[in-house]
Design an enzyme around this catalytic site. Structure first.
Site, PDB file in Angstrom:
ATOM      1  NE  ARG A  47      -0.239   1.588   4.112  1.00 21.08           N
ATOM      2  CZ  ARG A  47       0.364   2.641   3.893  1.00 21.08           C
ATOM      3  NH1 ARG A  47       1.746   1.658   4.073  1.00 21.08           N
ATOM      4  NH2 ARG A  47       0.399   3.712   3.730  1.00 21.08           N
ATOM      5  CB  ALA A  49       0.854   6.864  -4.053  1.00 24.28           C
ATOM      6  CD  GLN A 194      -4.198   2.862   6.600  1.00 27.38           C
ATOM      7  OE1 GLN A 194      -4.514   3.152   7.409  1.00 27.38           O
ATOM      8  NE2 GLN A 194      -4.548   2.103   5.107  1.00 27.38           N
ATOM      9  CG  ASP A 235      -3.205   7.445  -1.908  1.00 26.79           C
ATOM     10  OD1 ASP A 235      -3.031   6.917  -2.021  1.00 26.79           O
ATOM     11  OD2 ASP A 235      -3.609   7.818  -0.344  1.00 26.79           O
ATOM     12  CG  ASN A 245      -3.526  11.816   2.292  1.00 26.27           C
ATOM     13  OD1 ASN A 245      -2.293  10.211   1.610  1.00 26.27           O
ATOM     14  ND2 ASN A 245      -3.559  11.454   3.665  1.00 26.27           N
ATOM     15  CE  LYS A 246      -5.529   5.455   3.425  1.00 28.28           C
ATOM     16  NZ  LYS A 246      -6.199   4.407   2.767  1.00 28.28           N
TER      17      LYS A 246
END
Length: 345
Positions: A47, A49, A194, A235, A245-246
């Site tokens: 994981r 990008a 994460q 990302d 993004n996350k």
């Protein structure tokens, strides 16, 4: 100083550090087919990008290595390309890497053996460039980090999200290496944790002072500990600076704006997608409801309860102080200055 790679190529197989089991277990998987690579991307064995892009490039190498002169070369490569593109929709580095590979194999007129060799070289170039780019990003970004800085970070953007060194955590790592005496507050980053699982593991391995916080504590932490800056990854960055993004990055950006904490996006230029005009045009992946209903193997919510589980959100450009890339730091107005960044290449 500890170092580790999430991806390693060994001629006829791709070796991945399986990030689903960290920090409890350190397991490596050996992938030998493009189908295995696509599954690893989809299931988040790999994981981040940049790392996804490198893995996809090697997926194409594994595909071509299995082909013989009797196969319909272009048809098989297109099938592999389609499979990898469908694995995760938001991270543009995936498509960027596959586009680089496709420029080579599409319409190729040489021998199959030559194509195998050329595609493998291109994938290894993408891998090597990732590390070089990350180290340059770190050098560019470290000027924004004051001595003794308290930094807040979301998700994971280190060696585990790239081939090595990292993007936002790469800046943090370099600041630590040159003695800036930093302390990092790590959002745990629900639902896949994460920040707690991966970023904290990296910080521990590197000896960087850090504190894990729940996502909802960011405002209190900014106020109580006088945070100097927020560093996040990306990302996909749209042409106007809107950044996917996350999930939770948007919340963090709003809280940072309220507390006058500058928030910087840290990403390679391969994450900038000038073909995507604005954040509303970025496809957002939605993942399984069980990621929310369960923590590990324990169910924490009723199975019947509906769930909305986007993997990413979009932070509007007006909440972003700057974008740190290998070519320099881009400041607003982003639409104009991101375009200039590519025109100067």
């Amino acid at each position: 100083m500890s170092t580790f790679r999430s991806i390693e190529w060994k001629k006829d197989k791709l070796v991945l550090l399986d990030q689903r089991y960290l920090p409890e277990k350190t397991l490596y998987l050996e992938l030998k087919t493009v189908d295995e690579v696509a599954r690893a991307i989809k299931e988040m064995t790999v994981r981040g990008a940049p790392a996804i892009g490198v893995a996809a490039a090697y997926g194409m190498v594994l595909c071509v290595q299995k082909l013989s002169k009797n196969d319909d070369l272009i048809r098989e490569l297109q099938k592999a390309d389609d499979l990898l593109r469908a694995s995760r929709p938001t991270a543009v580095n995936l498509f960027w890497a596959l586009d680089r590979m496709k420029k080579i194999w599409q319409g190729f007129n040489g021998s199959l053996e030559d194509l195998k060799m050329i595609l493998e070289k291109e994938a290894t170039d993408i891998e090597r460039e990732d590390v070089e780019i990350n180290k340059q990003i770190a050098k560019n970004g470290v000027e924004l980090v004051p001595f003794g800085a308290k930094i807040i970070h979301h998700c994971n953007t280190g060696s585990l999200a790239t081939v090595d060194y990292g993007t936002a955590l790469g800046v943090i790592r370099y600041a630590h290496e040159i003695g800036k005496k930093i302390h990092v507050f790590l959002d745990e980053t629900r639902p896949r944790l994460q920040g707690a699982r991966l970023s904290a593991w990296e910080m521990k391995e590197l000896g960087i002072p850090h504190t894990i916080i729940v996502d909802g504590a960011s405002g209190l932490v900014m106020k109580k500990f006088k945070i100097d800056l927020a560093l996040v990854g990306a990302d996909r960055i749209a042409a106007n600076g809107d950044t996917a993004n996350k999930i939770g990055t948007y919340n963090l950006a709003i809280v940072a704006k309220y507390h006058n904490v500058p928030l910087y996006v840290v990403a390679p230029t391969s994450t900038i997608d000038l073909k995507t005009p604005a954040g509303q045009d970025i496809p957002i992946e939605e993942r399984s409801a069980d990621e929310i209903r369960c923590v590990g193997n324990s169910q924490v919510a009723p199975q019947e309860s509906p769930v909305f589980n986007p993997a990413f959100d979009v932070t509007p450009a007006e909440l972003i102080s700057g974008i740190i890339t290998e070519k320099g730091i881009v400041y607003p107005p982003f639409k104009e200055n991101l375009r200039k960044l590519f025109e100067s290449a």
